[in-house]
Enzyme design. Sequence first.
Site, short mmCIF file in Angstrom:
data_model
loop_
_atom_site.label_atom_id
_atom_site.label_comp_id
_atom_site.label_asym_id
_atom_site.label_seq_id
_atom_site.Cartn_x
_atom_site.Cartn_y
_atom_site.Cartn_z
N LYS A 1 2.04 -6.63 9.04
CA LYS A 1 1.43 -5.49 9.84
C LYS A 1 0.08 -5.73 10.42
CE LYS A 1 -1.14 -3.44 6.02
NZ LYS A 1 -1.75 -2.19 5.34
N TYR B 1 3.71 -7.17 16.82
CA TYR B 1 3.94 -6.16 15.49
C TYR B 1 4.57 -4.84 16.18
CZ TYR B 1 3.32 -2.41 12.27
OH TYR B 1 3.50 -1.42 11.62
N ASN C 1 1.92 -10.07 0.77
CA ASN C 1 0.70 -9.18 1.13
C ASN C 1 0.23 -8.40 -0.18
OD1 ASN C 1 -1.95 -8.64 2.71
ND2 ASN C 1 -0.70 -6.87 3.42
N TYR D 1 0.71 -1.27 -0.15
CA TYR D 1 0.10 0.14 0.08
C TYR D 1 0.91 1.46 0.13
CZ TYR D 1 -3.42 3.41 2.05
OH TYR D 1 -4.00 4.70 2.29
N ILE D 2 1.68 1.59 0.96
CA ILE D 2 2.14 2.69 1.16
C ILE D 2 3.70 2.71 0.14
CG2 ILE D 2 3.74 4.20 2.69
CD1 ILE D 2 2.16 2.77 5.05
N LYS E 1 8.63 -2.79 15.58
CA LYS E 1 8.99 -1.75 15.21
C LYS E 1 9.81 -0.86 16.31
CE LYS E 1 6.65 -1.52 11.31
NZ LYS E 1 7.45 -1.96 10.20
N SER F 1 6.28 3.43 13.27
CA SER F 1 4.92 3.62 13.46
C SER F 1 4.54 4.31 14.75
CB SER F 1 4.29 2.11 13.53
OG SER F 1 2.79 2.39 14.07
N PHE G 1 10.03 -0.90 3.54
CA PHE G 1 8.74 -1.07 3.96
C PHE G 1 8.46 -2.41 4.46
CE2 PHE G 1 8.33 2.65 0.68
CZ PHE G 1 7.57 3.47 1.57
N ARG H 1 -12.89 -1.91 21.67
CA ARG H 1 -12.05 -2.95 21.10
C ARG H 1 -10.73 -2.95 22.28
NH1 ARG H 1 -9.33 -2.49 14.98
NH2 ARG H 1 -8.28 -0.55 16.02
P1 NAD Z 1 1.49 -3.55 3.07
O1 NAD Z 1 1.19 -5.10 3.57
O2 NAD Z 1 0.37 -3.21 2.05
O3 NAD Z 1 3.04 -3.54 2.17
C1 NAD Z 1 3.92 -4.46 2.71
C2 NAD Z 1 4.62 -5.06 1.47
O4 NAD Z 1 5.98 -5.77 1.95
C3 NAD Z 1 3.79 -5.98 0.89
O5 NAD Z 1 3.90 -5.79 -0.52
C4 NAD Z 1 4.29 -7.49 1.23
O6 NAD Z 1 4.28 -8.41 0.20
C5 NAD Z 1 5.95 -7.13 1.31
N1 NAD Z 1 6.58 -7.91 2.50
C6 NAD Z 1 6.20 -8.28 3.84
N2 NAD Z 1 7.26 -9.13 3.94
C7 NAD Z 1 8.43 -9.45 2.94
C8 NAD Z 1 9.54 -9.91 3.10
N3 NAD Z 1 9.92 -10.75 3.89
N4 NAD Z 1 10.07 -9.90 1.74
C9 NAD Z 1 9.72 -9.29 0.73
N5 NAD Z 1 8.79 -8.43 0.75
C10 NAD Z 1 7.78 -8.49 1.84
O7 NAD Z 1 1.78 -2.62 4.31
P2 NAD Z 1 1.91 -1.18 4.11
O8 NAD Z 1 0.46 -0.55 4.68
O9 NAD Z 1 2.19 -0.67 2.93
O10 NAD Z 1 3.03 -0.76 5.18
C11 NAD Z 1 4.23 -0.55 4.84
C12 NAD Z 1 5.09 -0.45 5.87
O11 NAD Z 1 4.60 0.60 6.74
C13 NAD Z 1 5.23 -1.61 6.87
O12 NAD Z 1 6.56 -1.61 7.54
C14 NAD Z 1 4.38 -1.24 7.87
O13 NAD Z 1 4.58 -2.06 9.49
C15 NAD Z 1 4.50 0.19 8.40
N6 NAD Z 1 3.23 0.81 8.65
C16 NAD Z 1 2.24 0.71 8.18
C17 NAD Z 1 0.98 1.55 8.52
C18 NAD Z 1 -0.42 1.41 8.18
O14 NAD Z 1 -1.37 1.48 8.87
N7 NAD Z 1 -0.50 0.85 6.94
C19 NAD Z 1 1.18 2.41 9.79
C20 NAD Z 1 2.62 2.32 10.49
C21 NAD Z 1 3.40 1.49 9.88
C1 WQD Z 2 -8.66 3.42 13.99
C2 WQD Z 2 -9.85 3.87 14.88
C3 WQD Z 2 -10.64 1.94 16.28
C4 WQD Z 2 -12.21 -0.53 12.72
C5 WQD Z 2 -3.54 0.31 13.88
C6 WQD Z 2 -2.38 -0.17 14.34
C7 WQD Z 2 -1.21 0.87 14.23
C8 WQD Z 2 -0.95 1.08 12.64
C9 WQD Z 2 -2.15 1.85 12.00
C10 WQD Z 2 0.81 -0.15 11.73
C11 WQD Z 2 -10.01 3.21 16.51
C12 WQD Z 2 -11.72 2.55 15.29
C13 WQD Z 2 -11.61 0.56 13.61
C14 WQD Z 2 -13.43 -0.51 13.01
C15 WQD Z 2 -13.76 1.24 14.50
N1 WQD Z 2 -0.76 0.27 12.04
N2 WQD Z 2 -12.20 1.37 14.47
N3 WQD Z 2 -14.35 0.04 14.00
O1 WQD Z 2 -5.89 0.90 15.65
O2 WQD Z 2 -5.42 3.38 15.30
O3 WQD Z 2 -3.83 1.72 14.21
O4 WQD Z 2 -3.31 0.98 12.28
O5 WQD Z 2 1.65 0.50 12.54
O6 WQD Z 2 0.09 0.12 14.74
O7 WQD Z 2 -2.61 -0.41 15.72
O8 WQD Z 2 -5.88 1.99 13.38
O9 WQD Z 2 -7.90 1.64 11.69
O10 WQD Z 2 -7.49 -0.20 13.37
O11 WQD Z 2 -8.48 2.11 14.26
O12 WQD Z 2 -14.44 1.72 15.39
O13 WQD Z 2 -14.01 -1.51 12.44
O14 WQD Z 2 -11.08 3.42 14.36
O15 WQD Z 2 -11.48 1.86 17.65
O16 WQD Z 2 -10.50 4.42 17.22
P1 WQD Z 2 -5.37 2.11 15.17
P2 WQD Z 2 -7.38 1.33 12.98
#
Ligand code: NAD
Ligand code: WQD
Length: 339
Positions: free
Chosen positions: A87, A152, A37, A13-14, A156, A127, A83, A296
Amino acid sequence: MTQKIIVTGGCGYIGSHTTVALQQAGFNVVIFDNLVNSSADVITGITQITGISPEFEQIDCTDLTAIRDAFSRHRDAAGVIHFAALKAVGESVSKPTEYYRNNLVSLLNVLDMMVAFNIPNIVFSSSATVYGDADNLPVREDTPLKPATSPYGQTKVIGESIIRDAVAAHPGLNSCLLRYFNPIGAHPSGLIGESPSGIPNNLLPYITQTAAGIRECLSVFGDDYDTPDGFCIRDYIDVNDLAAAHLSALRYMISHPTGTDVFNLGTGRGVSVMELIKTFEQATGQKLNYKITARRPGDIPAIWADPSRAERLLGWRARVPLSDTLLSAWRWQTKSMKK
Ligand code: NAD
Ligand code: WQD
């Protein structure tokens, strides 16, 4: 000269939005992803948006032999944006060793290969989860970290420490630790976006899937928090703004090779779950079916960023209005259903 950047997890995604931003800024991108993923179809979307197909190496970053071969083919890279990680917070509780192995072994391998091939700059996806339930809001980068509440989150916290130690040991190595708040939205083209597998854990994909009729009803987790309207507060950051921040971080490191730096990436504005729902309804014209349910377990009441350090040092701040972000997520939801 065109600089090459290795983007691990670039099909995700990111990573996909960041690849678009890098290519549009003139960088050459090579993606390392094992597609655990994501799907290689994302590369078609990136190519349609930018007119450039990124190089793609389908490798698992935990596989040292494969990653050594891939780094040796791309030893000319100016930096790595790491990335690649698993996650899902809930899944990490039931499969902790899988999460520690995937996320930490990948990081260790990437760092070892950067040192082996003299690649100087790493940007790491951290994160806001590292702050836990912070005592003072908004959180700054020097706000004390709390013990992570999931494996998870722990990957980080540990990942940040591993990078700090590696940078301290290798004078040629620099890092930016980017603490993302809640990334949401999609590319305005509707060609790339977030594709959660199964039932979404995160709020916005659940909202768009409910509005699209894939889910019956959104459960709003708790209305009795000690916040102005009783709902949880988060800092929702547009994924395109987030992508732009990676570009700024990379440029900053290339011009200021100063060890490890850390930045919050958020908007600086806390938004409640109900405010997000209402803004979604207004922006898209879709009526959302939702019900209030119990809290939750593990949710913190409120967190949002102080992003001023990123503005001061990186010249970056969030720009996309929340209603535009929600519209882009809805566009992506409806477009991806037609495929
Ligand atoms: P995502 O799952 O969409 O992307 C992660 C990508 O990494 C995927 O394409 C997956 O196939 C690949 N991947 C995982 N393990 C691998 C491995 N061992 N070798 C090669 N590829 C691998 O997730 P995202 O939301 O894009 O998140 C990207 C990064 O940002 C992650 O490190 C995640 O922890 C971090 N992050 C995400 C969020 C969020 O809410 N989306 C928030 C904070 C931090
Ligand atoms: C957001 C708000 C829920 C779903 C998570 C990870 C965090 C980071 C981002 C990677 C909260 C509420 C949610 C639903 C709801 N990821 N909610 N109904 O929990 O802030 O963070 O994702 O690093 O590590 O913990 O994000 O999108 O799950 O929730 O009411 O069906 O929405 O209670 O207040 P969160 P979230």
